[in-house]
Scaffold this active site. Structure first.
Site, PDB file in Angstrom:
ATOM      1  N   ALA A 118       4.254  -0.724   8.541  1.00  0.00           N
ATOM      2  CA  ALA A 118       5.423  -1.230   7.721  1.00  0.00           C
ATOM      3  C   ALA A 118       6.281  -1.433   8.607  1.00  0.00           C
ATOM      4  CB  ALA A 118       5.692  -0.195   6.564  1.00  0.00           C
TER       5      ALA A 118
ATOM      6  N   GLY B 104      11.198  -1.954   6.399  1.00  0.00           N
ATOM      7  CA  GLY B 104      12.019  -0.661   6.267  1.00  0.00           C
ATOM      8  C   GLY B 104      11.867  -0.269   4.835  1.00  0.00           C
TER       9      GLY B 104
ATOM     10  N   GLU C 215      16.439  -8.393   3.443  1.00  0.00           N
ATOM     11  CA  GLU C 215      15.185  -9.086   3.330  1.00  0.00           C
ATOM     12  C   GLU C 215      15.160 -10.024   1.895  1.00  0.00           C
ATOM     13  OE1 GLU C 215      12.141  -6.467   3.266  1.00  0.00           O
ATOM     14  OE2 GLU C 215      12.542  -5.680   5.533  1.00  0.00           O
TER      15      GLU C 215
ATOM     16  N   HIS D 168       2.458 -12.369   1.523  1.00  0.00           N
ATOM     17  CA  HIS D 168       3.372 -12.244   2.331  1.00  0.00           C
ATOM     18  C   HIS D 168       3.600 -13.665   2.958  1.00  0.00           C
ATOM     19  CE1 HIS D 168       6.588 -11.052   5.441  1.00  0.00           C
ATOM     20  NE2 HIS D 168       6.804  -9.963   4.981  1.00  0.00           N
TER      21      HIS D 168
ATOM     22  N   ARG E 196       9.886 -13.263  -2.149  1.00  0.00           N
ATOM     23  CA  ARG E 196       8.619 -13.565  -1.310  1.00  0.00           C
ATOM     24  C   ARG E 196       7.519 -14.405  -2.170  1.00  0.00           C
ATOM     25  NH1 ARG E 196       6.425  -7.807   0.676  1.00  0.00           N
ATOM     26  NH2 ARG E 196       8.269  -8.363   2.050  1.00  0.00           N
TER      27      ARG E 196
ATOM     28  N   ARG F  75       6.690  -7.711  -5.989  1.00  0.00           N
ATOM     29  CA  ARG F  75       7.499  -6.534  -5.623  1.00  0.00           C
ATOM     30  C   ARG F  75       8.616  -6.940  -4.837  1.00  0.00           C
ATOM     31  NH1 ARG F  75       7.147  -3.814  -0.565  1.00  0.00           N
ATOM     32  NH2 ARG F  75       5.131  -4.796  -0.043  1.00  0.00           N
TER      33      ARG F  75
HETATM   34  C1  FAD Z   1       2.075  -5.220   7.807  1.00  0.00           C
HETATM   35  C2  FAD Z   1       2.589  -4.276   6.926  1.00  0.00           C
HETATM   36  C3  FAD Z   1       3.952  -4.282   6.672  1.00  0.00           C
HETATM   37  C4  FAD Z   1       4.626  -3.505   5.627  1.00  0.00           C
HETATM   38  N1  FAD Z   1       6.071  -3.361   5.759  1.00  0.00           N
HETATM   39  C5  FAD Z   1       6.728  -2.860   4.556  1.00  0.00           C
HETATM   40  C6  FAD Z   1       7.929  -2.445   4.685  1.00  0.00           C
HETATM   41  O1  FAD Z   1       8.769  -2.700   5.628  1.00  0.00           O
HETATM   42  N2  FAD Z   1       8.372  -1.986   3.404  1.00  0.00           N
HETATM   43  C7  FAD Z   1       7.634  -1.387   2.333  1.00  0.00           C
HETATM   44  O2  FAD Z   1       8.258  -0.725   1.627  1.00  0.00           O
HETATM   45  N3  FAD Z   1       6.557  -1.555   2.306  1.00  0.00           N
HETATM   46  C8  FAD Z   1       5.609  -2.233   3.357  1.00  0.00           C
HETATM   47  N4  FAD Z   1       4.315  -2.491   3.421  1.00  0.00           N
HETATM   48  C9  FAD Z   1       3.630  -2.158   2.304  1.00  0.00           C
HETATM   49  C10 FAD Z   1       3.610  -0.679   2.480  1.00  0.00           C
HETATM   50  O3  FAD Z   1       3.323  -0.066   3.890  1.00  0.00           O
HETATM   51  C11 FAD Z   1       2.509  -0.054   1.849  1.00  0.00           C
HETATM   52  O4  FAD Z   1       2.442  -0.445   0.442  1.00  0.00           O
HETATM   53  C12 FAD Z   1       2.552   1.784   1.594  1.00  0.00           C
HETATM   54  O5  FAD Z   1       2.700   2.262   3.031  1.00  0.00           O
HETATM   55  C13 FAD Z   1       1.244   2.258   1.133  1.00  0.00           C
HETATM   56  O6  FAD Z   1       1.307   3.675   1.413  1.00  0.00           O
HETATM   57  P1  FAD Z   1       0.049   4.462   0.484  1.00  0.00           P
HETATM   58  O7  FAD Z   1       0.307   5.754   1.096  1.00  0.00           O
HETATM   59  O8  FAD Z   1       0.083   4.094  -0.784  1.00  0.00           O
HETATM   60  O9  FAD Z   1      -1.296   3.722   1.258  1.00  0.00           O
HETATM   61  P2  FAD Z   1      -1.841   3.708   2.842  1.00  0.00           P
HETATM   62  O10 FAD Z   1      -0.561   3.820   3.720  1.00  0.00           O
HETATM   63  O11 FAD Z   1      -2.413   2.404   2.905  1.00  0.00           O
HETATM   64  O12 FAD Z   1      -2.763   4.918   3.138  1.00  0.00           O
HETATM   65  C14 FAD Z   1      -3.926   4.655   2.354  1.00  0.00           C
HETATM   66  C15 FAD Z   1      -4.784   6.029   2.782  1.00  0.00           C
HETATM   67  O13 FAD Z   1      -6.022   6.194   1.988  1.00  0.00           O
HETATM   68  C16 FAD Z   1      -7.084   6.275   2.954  1.00  0.00           C
HETATM   69  N5  FAD Z   1      -8.192   5.922   2.342  1.00  0.00           N
HETATM   70  C17 FAD Z   1      -8.607   4.571   1.572  1.00  0.00           C
HETATM   71  N6  FAD Z   1      -9.801   4.884   0.744  1.00  0.00           N
HETATM   72  C18 FAD Z   1     -10.250   6.079   1.153  1.00  0.00           C
HETATM   73  C19 FAD Z   1     -11.678   6.719   0.967  1.00  0.00           C
HETATM   74  N7  FAD Z   1     -12.369   5.923   0.163  1.00  0.00           N
HETATM   75  N8  FAD Z   1     -11.764   7.988   1.320  1.00  0.00           N
HETATM   76  C20 FAD Z   1     -10.602   8.600   2.201  1.00  0.00           C
HETATM   77  N9  FAD Z   1      -9.485   7.987   2.359  1.00  0.00           N
HETATM   78  C21 FAD Z   1      -9.154   6.831   1.986  1.00  0.00           C
HETATM   79  C22 FAD Z   1      -6.541   5.409   4.144  1.00  0.00           C
HETATM   80  O14 FAD Z   1      -7.457   5.573   5.295  1.00  0.00           O
HETATM   81  C23 FAD Z   1      -5.208   5.767   4.460  1.00  0.00           C
HETATM   82  O15 FAD Z   1      -5.035   6.995   5.260  1.00  0.00           O
HETATM   83  C24 FAD Z   1       3.975  -3.074   4.774  1.00  0.00           C
HETATM   84  C25 FAD Z   1       2.450  -3.229   4.564  1.00  0.00           C
HETATM   85  C26 FAD Z   1       1.956  -3.734   5.894  1.00  0.00           C
HETATM   86  C27 FAD Z   1       0.507  -3.921   5.681  1.00  0.00           C
HETATM   87  O1  OAA Z   2       8.540  -7.921   5.312  1.00  0.00           O
HETATM   88  C1  OAA Z   2       8.494  -6.692   6.021  1.00  0.00           C
HETATM   89  O2  OAA Z   2       8.979  -6.177   6.893  1.00  0.00           O
HETATM   90  C2  OAA Z   2       8.854  -5.857   4.807  1.00  0.00           C
HETATM   91  C3  OAA Z   2       7.317  -5.800   3.938  1.00  0.00           C
HETATM   92  O3  OAA Z   2       6.494  -6.127   4.492  1.00  0.00           O
HETATM   93  C4  OAA Z   2       7.084  -5.192   2.846  1.00  0.00           C
HETATM   94  O4  OAA Z   2       8.204  -4.840   1.907  1.00  0.00           O
HETATM   95  O5  OAA Z   2       6.201  -5.081   2.265  1.00  0.00           O
END
Ligand code: FAD
Ligand code: OAA
Length: 516
Positions: A47, A50, A116, A232, A279, A375
């Site tokens: 991410a 922020g 953003e 995105h 977006r 979102r």
């Molecule tokens: C490049 C990028 C930039 C982003 N920037 C932003 C931002 O600036 N702000 C914002 O709000 N959001 C942002 N997002 C979105 C945000 O990061 C995610 O939606 C959020 O972090 C999801 O968190 P989570 O804990 O739900 O899942 P994740 O952080 O994806 O964690 C999932 C976990 O589950 C595990 N897992 C999955 N399947 C299994 C399985 N079968 N068995 C065991 N473990 C498993 C994975 O290994 C991982 O540890 C961004 C996303 C990306 C990809």
């Molecule tokens: O563009 C960004 O850094 C923010 C972002 O990805 C998100 O909220 O998913």
């Protein structure tokens, strides 16, 4: 067979936050985190922009953040959920800071707030362009200090164990020993994140294969709004498939312009908010421009910006561009939309409860009602923080009685069946990704969706049959899960008869406009 009190599947911000809070409250309870790769590998880690949080009530207000979220969600957000999440944000930020996460500040000591798309104010709390990395680092360090938490990395959750609509735990495959084991638990939390690799072109890392949503679906949990895939607008353009480097929306918040190859600032033609429209609108506009011009990408122009200030705020993006031969002081950055997030998922109530007893879900795999049809940027980390704490608060209530049921469980025997051909899985995965890009992308057509549904059903039957006669591994499960997710996206896309938020579909003859 392993017994635990809390089984947490996933170690992103959602799973780790819940683990930490429940471990602090119940030092005598056993908490087990299973996670399929290195513990820090997650969407969270990548991410950039922020966390959207109202911190400065002179300039900003909860009401403005609520309204921005509702506008982005295009009529499908649950207003009570939006209000709850937005107002609980500051408490969650305070906790993160107490756990050691550092966020950028101005010279006056106040938080430096980014902007953003879709936000009417600057409210994005960040750690340079590596906010997720910082959050993951801080929470994981706290988790490792808790004696009652066991983190099992490279452990893949294959399926939930259920009986009479109760969740009793999960079947887990240990990647290093190839052993399949049963984990029984009073409470199971799905925090498995996104689905990006179903599309191939995605900002998500390779772990994002929709496992949690597919497992919940097999356990008959309610799944909703899978058609709302968020693309995105600005992933760094490169021809190869796979994970794509993100150019944060905060770069447009910093003042970058979007231009066609010929230099036209096209967002002016589409939305009064120009580059800072939400977006869905920016991605759909880029898609249209690319279809008109036949070009491979559009460009982000940063040449007019204060480059030294840019380097300070976005060092990772600056360096990535430089390594790829783009000097942002004089070159435009080539960008394309790419799959980024899923707004729908496992339906949960305000306490993170799914429709299966003792099964909870939070983070990207859940559907809370916060995002609606699209979102708002940076509301995802916020949602994961708020909901993981809501689940903790619900379970920590001393008056709560957790009812479980007993079931005779047989430990799964390791089979002597032949291995699945890895080439077969790789080829089928590439075909699946191609199908999803072609038939379920930014703009969809009913005819394509119907064809895709048939193909996905065939693949599902084919791979399920292979699973019966072969030794199954994580690549097999991931592919089965991705096919299942594809099926859910496609069928729910067919079922929606309107154009809303991130969802644009042409029905057989005419284009159905929102509210028509
Ligand atoms: C490049 C990028 C930039 C982003 N920037 C932003 C931002 O600036 N702000 C914002 O709000 N959001 C942002 N997002 C979105 C945000 O990061 C995610 O939606 C959020 O972090 C999801 O968190 P989570 O804990 O739900 O899942 P994740 O952080 O994806 O964690 C999932 C976990 O589950 C595990 N897992 C999955 N399947 C299994 C399985 N079968 N068995 C065991 N473990 C498993 C994975 O290994 C991982 O540890 C961004 C996303 C990306 C990809
Ligand atoms: O563009 C960004 O850094 C923010 C972002 O990805 C998100 O909220 O998913």
């Amino acid at each position: 067979m392993t017994n635990t009190n809390y089984l947490i599947i996933g170690s992103g911000v959602a799973g780790l936050t819940f683990a930490l809070r429940i471990a602090e409250q119940f030092p005598n309870k056993k908490i087990t985190i299973v996670t399929k790769a290195n513990a820090d590998e997650s969407n969270t880690k990548y991410a950039q922009g922020g966390i959207a949080i109202v911190t400065d009530k002179n300039e900003d207000s909860y009401q403005k953040h609520i309204e921005d979220t509702l506008i982005c969600g295009d009529g499908l957000c649950d207003e009570a959920v939006v209000k709850m999440v937005v107002t609980e944000g500051p408490k969650r930020l305070k906790e993160l800071i107490e756990w050691g996460a550092k966020f950028d500040k101005n010279s006056d000591g106040n938080l430096n707030l980014g902007k953003e798309g879709g936000h009417s104010e600057n409210r994005v709390v960040h750690h340079k362009d590596q906010t997720g990395h910082e959050i993951e680092r801080a929470i994981l360090m706290q988790v490792y200090q808790k004696e009652n938490i066991t983190v099992l990395d490279h452990h893949f959750a294959a399926d939930l164990i259920t009986a009479d609509n109760y969740c009793l735990g999960a079947i887990v495959l240990d990647e290093s020993t190839k052993q399949i084991s049963t984990y029984l638990s009073d409470i199971t939390l799905l925090a498995t994140g996104g689905i990006g690799h179903l599309y191939g072109h995605t900002t998500n890392p390779v772990i994002a294969t929709g496992d949690g949503i597919a497992m919940a679906y097999r356990a008959h949990a309610k799944i909703k709004e899978m058609e709302f895939i968020q693309f995105h607008p600005t992933a760094f353009y490169e021809e190869s498939t796979g994970s794509k480097f993100l150019i944060s929306e905060a770069v447009r918040g910093f003042g970058a312009y979007l231009r066609t190859k010929k230099g036209h600032r096209f967002m002016i033609d589409y939305d009064a908010r120009e580059e800072l429209a939400s977006r869905d609108i920016v991605s759909q506009s880029i898609d249209l421009e690319l279809k008109k011009s036949g070009d491979d990408c559009v460009y982000l122009d940063c040449t007019h910006l204060d480059i030294e200030a840019f380097k300070k705020h976005f060092p990772m993006i600056y360096n990535h561009c430089l390594k790829s031969g783009i000097d942002i002081a004089k070159d435009w950055i080539p960008v394309v939309p790419a799959q980024h997030y899923i707004c729908g998922g496992i339906v949960v109530d305000m306490n993170g409860k799914t429709s299966v007893t003792n099964l909870f879900a939070c983070g990207e795999c859940s559907q809370t009602g916060l995002h609606g049809a699209n979102r708002l940027a940076s509301n995802s980390l916020l949602e994961a923080l708020v909901y993981s704490s809501r689940i903790y608060e619900y379970l920590a209530n001393p008056n709560l009685e957790i009812k479980t049921i007993k079931k005779e469980i047989q430990e799964t025997e390791t089979s002597e069946k032949p291995e699945i051909d890895a080439n077969y899985l790789t080829k089928l995965k590439a075909n699946l990704q191609h199908l999803m890009r072609q038939n379920a992308g930014i703009v969809r057509y009913d005819a394509d969706l119907i064809k895709a549904k048939e193909q996905l059903l065939n693949w599902k039957q084919e791979i399920e049959a292979i699973g019966k006669t072969h030794q199954i591994n994580t690549s097999y499960y991931e592919l089965l899960n991705m096919i299942t997710i594809g099926y859910l996206i496609v069928t729910q896309s067919i079922e929606r008869h309107e154009n809303r938020g991130g969802f644009v579909k042409f029905e057989s003859a005419s284009f159905v406009k929102k509210n028509s």
